[in-house]
Write a protein that holds these residues in place. Structure first.
Motif, short mmCIF file in Angstrom:
data_model
loop_
_atom_site.label_atom_id
_atom_site.label_comp_id
_atom_site.label_asym_id
_atom_site.label_seq_id
_atom_site.Cartn_x
_atom_site.Cartn_y
_atom_site.Cartn_z
N UNK A 44 0.83 -1.21 0.00
CA UNK A 44 0.00 0.00 0.00
C UNK A 44 0.86 1.26 0.00
N UNK A 45 2.00 1.21 0.69
CA UNK A 45 2.91 2.35 0.71
C UNK A 45 3.52 2.58 -0.67
N UNK A 46 3.83 1.49 -1.37
CA UNK A 46 4.36 1.61 -2.74
C UNK A 46 3.31 2.24 -3.66
N UNK A 47 2.06 1.83 -3.48
CA UNK A 47 0.98 2.39 -4.30
C UNK A 47 0.85 3.90 -4.07
N UNK A 48 0.83 4.31 -2.81
CA UNK A 48 0.75 5.74 -2.51
C UNK A 48 1.99 6.47 -3.02
N UNK A 49 3.15 5.85 -2.85
CA UNK A 49 4.39 6.44 -3.34
C UNK A 49 4.38 6.60 -4.85
N UNK A 50 3.78 5.64 -5.56
CA UNK A 50 3.67 5.74 -7.01
C UNK A 50 2.80 6.93 -7.40
N UNK A 51 1.70 7.14 -6.69
CA UNK A 51 0.85 8.31 -6.95
C UNK A 51 1.61 9.61 -6.69
N UNK A 52 2.35 9.65 -5.59
CA UNK A 52 3.11 10.85 -5.26
C UNK A 52 4.22 11.10 -6.28
N UNK A 53 4.88 10.04 -6.72
CA UNK A 53 5.95 10.18 -7.70
C UNK A 53 5.40 10.69 -9.03
N UNK A 54 4.28 10.12 -9.47
CA UNK A 54 3.65 10.57 -10.71
C UNK A 54 3.23 12.04 -10.56
N UNK A 109 -1.89 22.84 -11.99
CA UNK A 109 -0.87 21.79 -12.02
C UNK A 109 -1.44 20.44 -11.58
N UNK A 110 -2.27 20.44 -10.56
CA UNK A 110 -2.88 19.18 -10.11
C UNK A 110 -3.83 18.65 -11.18
N UNK A 116 -3.31 13.07 -16.89
CA UNK A 116 -2.38 12.22 -17.64
C UNK A 116 -1.77 11.06 -16.86
N UNK A 117 -1.87 11.03 -15.56
CA UNK A 117 -1.22 9.97 -14.79
C UNK A 117 -2.05 8.69 -14.84
N UNK A 118 -1.54 7.62 -15.44
CA UNK A 118 -2.32 6.39 -15.53
C UNK A 118 -2.54 5.70 -14.18
N UNK A 119 -1.66 5.94 -13.24
CA UNK A 119 -1.85 5.36 -11.91
C UNK A 119 -3.06 6.01 -11.25
N UNK A 120 -3.12 7.34 -11.31
CA UNK A 120 -4.28 8.05 -10.77
C UNK A 120 -5.55 7.63 -11.52
N UNK A 121 -5.50 7.62 -12.83
CA UNK A 121 -6.69 7.28 -13.62
C UNK A 121 -7.24 5.91 -13.28
N UNK A 122 -6.36 4.94 -13.11
CA UNK A 122 -6.79 3.58 -12.78
C UNK A 122 -7.41 3.52 -11.39
N UNK A 123 -6.78 4.18 -10.43
CA UNK A 123 -7.31 4.15 -9.07
C UNK A 123 -8.61 4.94 -8.95
N UNK A 124 -8.71 6.06 -9.64
CA UNK A 124 -9.90 6.90 -9.56
C UNK A 124 -11.13 6.19 -10.13
#
Length: 136
Positions: A44-54, A109-110, A116-124
């Motif tokens: 779960x931390x990796x998932x959140x970190x991926x969102x933050x990194x993107x 910016x947000x 464009x972030x596919x990680x955000x799009x998939x989770x949303x």
């Protein structure tokens, strides 16, 4: 279309795994309830970190394109699993704290990130993702 490729393998330690991407390696633990040591990053931390990194990557690029140099950004992320839907998140929260930009610039910016972030799009698509933007 870019393709991302990673590998994972068990480590000699119970509940610990080795992830590999390109020539980079990451040690990851299962949660203690799943037999992990709970010392290294967990899924779960990796998932959140991926969102933050993107977020940081897209926002940094977009700020540069707009010549908005000198801003600061801290992103706090939180997730909570859904007891009513096992295997899903009830909520994912992203809290953006900008310095050196006004509210309109920060929102712009947000919005670029969410577009464009596919990680955000998939989770949303499957979870309630809440975004809060603060300018200081």
């Amino acid at each position: 279309m870019p393709v991302t490729y990673t590998t994972s393998q068990l480590s000699p330690d119970a509940g610990r795994y080795l992830l590999n991407a390109r020539d980079q390696h990451l040690v990851v633990d299962a949660s203690e309830s799943r037999g992990g040591q709970g010392q290294a990053w967990q899924a779960a931390e990796l998932l959140l970190g991926a969102l933050q990194t993107c977020s940081h990557a897209v926002i940094g690029d977009e700020a540069t394109k707009r010549n908005w140099a000198g801003y600061g950004l801290k992103i706090e992320a939180r997730s909570e699993t859904d007891d009513d839907r096992p295997g899903h998140y009830r909520v994912i929260e992203l809290d953006y704290r900008f310095t050196g930009l006004d509210q309109h610039q920060a929102q712009e910016l947000v919005d670029a990130f969410t577009a464009v972030c596919p990680i955000y799009g998939s989770l949303a698509r499957s979870s309630n993702v809440t975004i809060r933007i603060h300018t200081i």
